[in-house]
Design a protein around this motif. Sequence first.
Motif, PDB file in Angstrom:
ATOM      1  N   PHE A  89      16.801  12.783   7.987  1.00 54.34           N
ATOM      2  CA  PHE A  89      17.842  11.832   8.677  1.00 54.34           C
ATOM      3  C   PHE A  89      17.061  11.299   9.689  1.00 54.34           C
ATOM      4  O   PHE A  89      17.454  10.012  10.091  1.00 54.34           O
ATOM      5  CB  PHE A  89      19.117  12.725   9.379  1.00 54.34           C
ATOM      6  CG  PHE A  89      19.974  12.931   8.192  1.00 54.34           C
ATOM      7  CD1 PHE A  89      20.591  12.035   7.380  1.00 54.34           C
ATOM      8  CD2 PHE A  89      20.510  14.216   7.990  1.00 54.34           C
ATOM      9  CE1 PHE A  89      21.653  12.536   6.428  1.00 54.34           C
ATOM     10  CE2 PHE A  89      21.283  14.846   7.063  1.00 54.34           C
ATOM     11  CZ  PHE A  89      22.181  13.573   6.368  1.00 54.34           C
ATOM     12  N   ARG A  90      16.357  11.615  10.470  1.00 52.80           N
ATOM     13  CA  ARG A  90      15.642  10.875  11.591  1.00 52.80           C
ATOM     14  C   ARG A  90      14.757   9.979  11.028  1.00 52.80           C
ATOM     15  O   ARG A  90      14.925   8.879  11.626  1.00 52.80           O
ATOM     16  CB  ARG A  90      14.716  11.985  12.472  1.00 52.80           C
ATOM     17  CG  ARG A  90      15.710  12.627  13.727  1.00 52.80           C
ATOM     18  CD  ARG A  90      14.862  13.546  14.392  1.00 52.80           C
ATOM     19  NE  ARG A  90      14.506  14.922  13.798  1.00 52.80           N
ATOM     20  CZ  ARG A  90      15.041  15.904  13.564  1.00 52.80           C
ATOM     21  NH1 ARG A  90      16.226  16.185  14.112  1.00 52.80           N
ATOM     22  NH2 ARG A  90      14.720  17.014  12.917  1.00 52.80           N
ATOM     23  N   ILE A 100      26.695  10.346  14.091  1.00 46.96           N
ATOM     24  CA  ILE A 100      27.157  11.878  14.113  1.00 46.96           C
ATOM     25  C   ILE A 100      26.142  12.760  14.594  1.00 46.96           C
ATOM     26  O   ILE A 100      26.302  13.755  15.381  1.00 46.96           O
ATOM     27  CB  ILE A 100      27.241  12.102  12.423  1.00 46.96           C
ATOM     28  CG1 ILE A 100      28.281  11.190  11.954  1.00 46.96           C
ATOM     29  CG2 ILE A 100      27.509  13.667  12.181  1.00 46.96           C
ATOM     30  CD1 ILE A 100      28.343  11.411  10.483  1.00 46.96           C
ATOM     31  N   MET A 101      24.698  12.279  14.351  1.00 45.83           N
ATOM     32  CA  MET A 101      23.694  13.116  15.091  1.00 45.83           C
ATOM     33  C   MET A 101      23.630  13.240  16.554  1.00 45.83           C
ATOM     34  O   MET A 101      23.473  14.362  17.023  1.00 45.83           O
ATOM     35  CB  MET A 101      22.379  12.734  14.479  1.00 45.83           C
ATOM     36  CG  MET A 101      22.170  12.964  12.789  1.00 45.83           C
ATOM     37  SD  MET A 101      20.708  12.251  12.379  1.00 45.83           S
ATOM     38  CE  MET A 101      19.365  13.387  12.916  1.00 45.83           C
ATOM     39  N   LEU A 153      28.052  17.415  12.083  1.00 40.82           N
ATOM     40  CA  LEU A 153      27.330  17.560  10.848  1.00 40.82           C
ATOM     41  C   LEU A 153      27.741  16.260   9.975  1.00 40.82           C
ATOM     42  O   LEU A 153      28.758  15.867  10.120  1.00 40.82           O
ATOM     43  CB  LEU A 153      27.924  18.844  10.225  1.00 40.82           C
ATOM     44  CG  LEU A 153      27.514  20.130  10.798  1.00 40.82           C
ATOM     45  CD1 LEU A 153      27.940  21.433   9.802  1.00 40.82           C
ATOM     46  CD2 LEU A 153      25.748  20.377  10.848  1.00 40.82           C
ATOM     47  N   TYR A 155      19.170  23.077   5.857  1.00 47.72           N
ATOM     48  CA  TYR A 155      20.074  23.139   4.575  1.00 47.72           C
ATOM     49  C   TYR A 155      20.032  24.355   3.855  1.00 47.72           C
ATOM     50  O   TYR A 155      18.900  24.895   3.594  1.00 47.72           O
ATOM     51  CB  TYR A 155      19.711  21.944   3.741  1.00 47.72           C
ATOM     52  CG  TYR A 155      20.517  21.428   2.459  1.00 47.72           C
ATOM     53  CD1 TYR A 155      21.661  20.601   2.622  1.00 47.72           C
ATOM     54  CD2 TYR A 155      20.667  22.327   1.727  1.00 47.72           C
ATOM     55  CE1 TYR A 155      22.481  20.388   1.756  1.00 47.72           C
ATOM     56  CE2 TYR A 155      21.383  22.082   0.437  1.00 47.72           C
ATOM     57  CZ  TYR A 155      22.453  21.146   0.580  1.00 47.72           C
ATOM     58  OH  TYR A 155      23.405  20.723  -0.421  1.00 47.72           O
ATOM     59  N   ARG A 160      24.001  24.057   5.644  1.00 48.92           N
ATOM     60  CA  ARG A 160      24.642  24.285   6.830  1.00 48.92           C
ATOM     61  C   ARG A 160      26.178  24.606   6.685  1.00 48.92           C
ATOM     62  O   ARG A 160      26.704  24.890   7.732  1.00 48.92           O
ATOM     63  CB  ARG A 160      24.456  23.203   7.745  1.00 48.92           C
ATOM     64  CG  ARG A 160      23.301  23.255   8.622  1.00 48.92           C
ATOM     65  CD  ARG A 160      23.205  21.789   9.453  1.00 48.92           C
ATOM     66  NE  ARG A 160      22.721  21.910  10.593  1.00 48.92           N
ATOM     67  CZ  ARG A 160      21.321  21.771  10.970  1.00 48.92           C
ATOM     68  NH1 ARG A 160      20.685  21.480   9.971  1.00 48.92           N
ATOM     69  NH2 ARG A 160      20.901  21.481  11.941  1.00 48.92           N
ATOM     70  N   ARG A 164      14.087  15.028  22.279  1.00 53.71           N
ATOM     71  CA  ARG A 164      15.198  14.471  21.437  1.00 53.71           C
ATOM     72  C   ARG A 164      16.402  14.303  21.918  1.00 53.71           C
ATOM     73  O   ARG A 164      16.908  14.819  22.708  1.00 53.71           O
ATOM     74  CB  ARG A 164      15.269  15.945  20.121  1.00 53.71           C
ATOM     75  CG  ARG A 164      14.462  15.739  18.982  1.00 53.71           C
ATOM     76  CD  ARG A 164      14.395  16.801  18.212  1.00 53.71           C
ATOM     77  NE  ARG A 164      16.173  17.048  17.600  1.00 53.71           N
ATOM     78  CZ  ARG A 164      16.217  18.031  16.814  1.00 53.71           C
ATOM     79  NH1 ARG A 164      15.200  18.438  16.180  1.00 53.71           N
ATOM     80  NH2 ARG A 164      17.457  18.331  16.370  1.00 53.71           N
ATOM     81  N   ASP A 217      19.230  14.741  20.748  1.00 50.72           N
ATOM     82  CA  ASP A 217      20.276  15.651  20.777  1.00 50.72           C
ATOM     83  C   ASP A 217      19.927  17.020  21.340  1.00 50.72           C
ATOM     84  O   ASP A 217      20.377  18.115  21.059  1.00 50.72           O
ATOM     85  CB  ASP A 217      20.852  15.837  19.297  1.00 50.72           C
ATOM     86  CG  ASP A 217      19.540  16.192  18.397  1.00 50.72           C
ATOM     87  OD1 ASP A 217      18.537  16.171  19.031  1.00 50.72           O
ATOM     88  OD2 ASP A 217      19.828  16.299  17.192  1.00 50.72           O
TER      89      ASP A 217
END
Length: 239
Positions: free
Chosen positions: A54-55, A71-72, A77, A105, A107, A178, A180
């Motif tokens: 995703f990143r 979302i991230m 999720l 994964y 999750r 990061r 997040d």
Amino acid sequence: MTESDQSAAAAGRPKVATERAIVLLGAPGAGKGTQALTLAQRLKVPHLSTGDMFREHVARGDELGRRAKAIMEAGELVPDELVTAMLAHRLQQGDCAGGCILDGYPRTLGQAQALDQMLGGGRRGPIVINLRIEYNELIQRLTGRRSCPKCGQIYNLYLKPPASEGLCDADHTPLIQRTDDNEQVVRERMAAYEASTRPVVDYYRGRETFFEVDGSGTPEEIAAALFQVLGRAGTQAEA
Ligand code: AMP
């Protein structure tokens, strides 16, 4: 020796008797990424991290990246259908035929069921290892985590600080956090883990190929414990 053992030996990689997917479960910060990298290198199989995928999409700014970004950043999720489609595509690539390490994964229960389907209706289900670790240690690991954007080396302000504050030991690049990994988002990610991923642990518990490892030691101690478990699971790796 079976044909696949021979080709593994010929390719100079340790024998992976089961050629199965290995799933690392654990809360955010449990060390899945670090350990997945070690396992993938030693077993010579691909490391599939859905978070990293995703990143990469976010960095490219493509359609999937645009959908995943907010979302991230909220620590939530990404919907199952997006994650599973992305992973299914990756699993079909030839380098996954000899097994792979799954990091991040499944999750959710839906993802766990989808993975059983992808791996052949559960007959060749994954080897699952749950890394167990205490909540307070997780918070410290996550909020202290910094990485070098150039070489990827990971540090921790509390547990593994760089020699010069804020700079990579190897190339002196300023370290980054990061987006997040700040405390607010970390708490959201833990809540998402408790609500969605804990049931995944229960989904696998009871299977012969489910194992638990203490995730609170040093990375080397945890890796040693993982290889012990894989030995028991019928997967042999070079020490
Ligand atoms: P990670 O690097 O594994 O902590 O993932 C970072 C973020 O990517 C997560 O907080 C989610 O927003 C998203 N993500 C990664 N893997 C999954 C997944 N299997 N299901 C849903 N969202 C995911």
